[in-house]
Design a protein around this motif. Structure first.
Motif, short mmCIF file in Angstrom:
data_model
loop_
_atom_site.label_atom_id
_atom_site.label_comp_id
_atom_site.label_asym_id
_atom_site.label_seq_id
_atom_site.Cartn_x
_atom_site.Cartn_y
_atom_site.Cartn_z
N UNK A 37 19.24 4.91 -13.30
CA UNK A 37 20.16 6.02 -13.50
C UNK A 37 19.40 7.28 -13.10
N UNK A 38 20.11 8.36 -12.79
CA UNK A 38 19.41 9.60 -12.46
C UNK A 38 18.41 9.99 -13.55
N UNK A 39 17.21 10.38 -13.11
CA UNK A 39 16.17 10.79 -14.04
C UNK A 39 15.18 9.70 -14.42
N UNK A 40 15.52 8.44 -14.14
CA UNK A 40 14.63 7.33 -14.49
C UNK A 40 13.43 7.33 -13.54
N UNK A 41 12.22 7.21 -14.11
CA UNK A 41 11.01 7.16 -13.30
C UNK A 41 10.84 5.77 -12.69
N UNK A 42 10.51 5.75 -11.40
CA UNK A 42 10.37 4.50 -10.66
C UNK A 42 9.22 4.60 -9.66
N UNK A 43 8.88 3.48 -9.07
CA UNK A 43 7.95 3.44 -7.95
C UNK A 43 8.67 2.76 -6.80
N UNK A 44 8.75 3.43 -5.66
CA UNK A 44 9.32 2.82 -4.45
C UNK A 44 8.17 2.14 -3.71
N UNK A 45 8.31 0.85 -3.49
CA UNK A 45 7.30 0.06 -2.79
C UNK A 45 7.83 -0.24 -1.40
N UNK B 250 24.55 5.97 -5.30
CA UNK B 250 25.91 5.84 -4.76
C UNK B 250 26.27 4.37 -4.91
N UNK B 251 27.13 4.09 -5.89
CA UNK B 251 27.50 2.71 -6.22
C UNK B 251 28.47 2.12 -5.22
N UNK B 252 28.24 0.87 -4.90
CA UNK B 252 29.17 0.11 -4.07
C UNK B 252 29.49 -1.19 -4.77
N UNK B 253 30.48 -1.93 -4.29
CA UNK B 253 30.85 -3.17 -4.95
C UNK B 253 29.76 -4.25 -4.86
N UNK B 254 28.98 -4.24 -3.80
CA UNK B 254 27.95 -5.26 -3.61
C UNK B 254 26.56 -4.63 -3.55
N UNK B 255 26.41 -3.57 -2.77
CA UNK B 255 25.13 -2.87 -2.66
C UNK B 255 25.30 -1.41 -3.05
N UNK B 256 24.19 -0.81 -3.48
CA UNK B 256 24.20 0.60 -3.85
C UNK B 256 23.05 1.30 -3.14
N UNK B 257 23.23 2.60 -2.90
CA UNK B 257 22.20 3.43 -2.28
C UNK B 257 21.52 4.23 -3.39
N UNK B 258 20.20 4.11 -3.46
CA UNK B 258 19.43 4.79 -4.51
C UNK B 258 18.51 5.81 -3.85
N UNK B 259 18.69 7.08 -4.18
CA UNK B 259 17.82 8.15 -3.69
C UNK B 259 16.77 8.44 -4.74
N UNK B 260 15.49 8.42 -4.30
CA UNK B 260 14.38 8.67 -5.20
C UNK B 260 13.67 9.93 -4.73
N UNK B 261 13.52 10.88 -5.65
CA UNK B 261 12.82 12.12 -5.33
C UNK B 261 11.34 11.93 -5.60
N UNK B 262 10.51 12.08 -4.56
CA UNK B 262 9.07 11.92 -4.66
C UNK B 262 8.40 13.21 -4.20
N UNK B 263 7.09 13.38 -4.47
CA UNK B 263 6.39 14.56 -3.96
C UNK B 263 6.44 14.65 -2.43
N UNK B 264 6.59 13.51 -1.75
CA UNK B 264 6.63 13.49 -0.28
C UNK B 264 8.04 13.73 0.25
N UNK C 67 0.80 -1.22 0.00
CA UNK C 67 0.00 0.00 0.00
C UNK C 67 0.84 1.27 0.00
N UNK C 68 2.05 1.20 0.49
CA UNK C 68 2.91 2.38 0.55
C UNK C 68 3.73 2.45 -0.74
N UNK C 69 3.24 3.22 -1.70
CA UNK C 69 3.88 3.34 -2.99
C UNK C 69 4.20 4.81 -3.26
#
Length: 71
Positions: free
Chosen positions: A52-60, A20-34, A9-11
């Motif tokens: 990549x920066x600018x790509x539209x996504x949905x954070x679930x 921010x790329x890492x060798x195993x995990x990366x941190x992805x910041x998503x800009x939302x209206x909230x 429900x939280x989308x």
């Protein structure tokens, strides 16, 4: 494959702001209206999803616990 329905429900729709790329995990910041939603996912998933920066996504967001601190 396309998703017809989902129980999460939280989308938050937004665009990738920064990765921010890492060798195993990366941190992805998503800009939302909230505000900014940050997710830590595998670097392989970043590549597989073509993020990549600018790509539209949905954070679930599905959590069994949400902690609250009084300020």
């Amino acid at each position: 494959m396309s998703i017809k329905a989902i129980n999460v429900r939280n989308q938050f729709r937004g665009k990738v702001k920064e990765i921010i790329d890492g060798p195993v995990v990366s941190e992805v910041d998503i800009e939302t209206p909230a505000g900014i939603v940050t997710s830590v996912i595998t670097s392989r998933s970043v590549r597989d999803l073509g993020l990549a920066p600018g790509v539209e996504v949905v954070a679930l967001v599905k959590a069994t616990e949400v902690s609250i601190a009084k300020l």
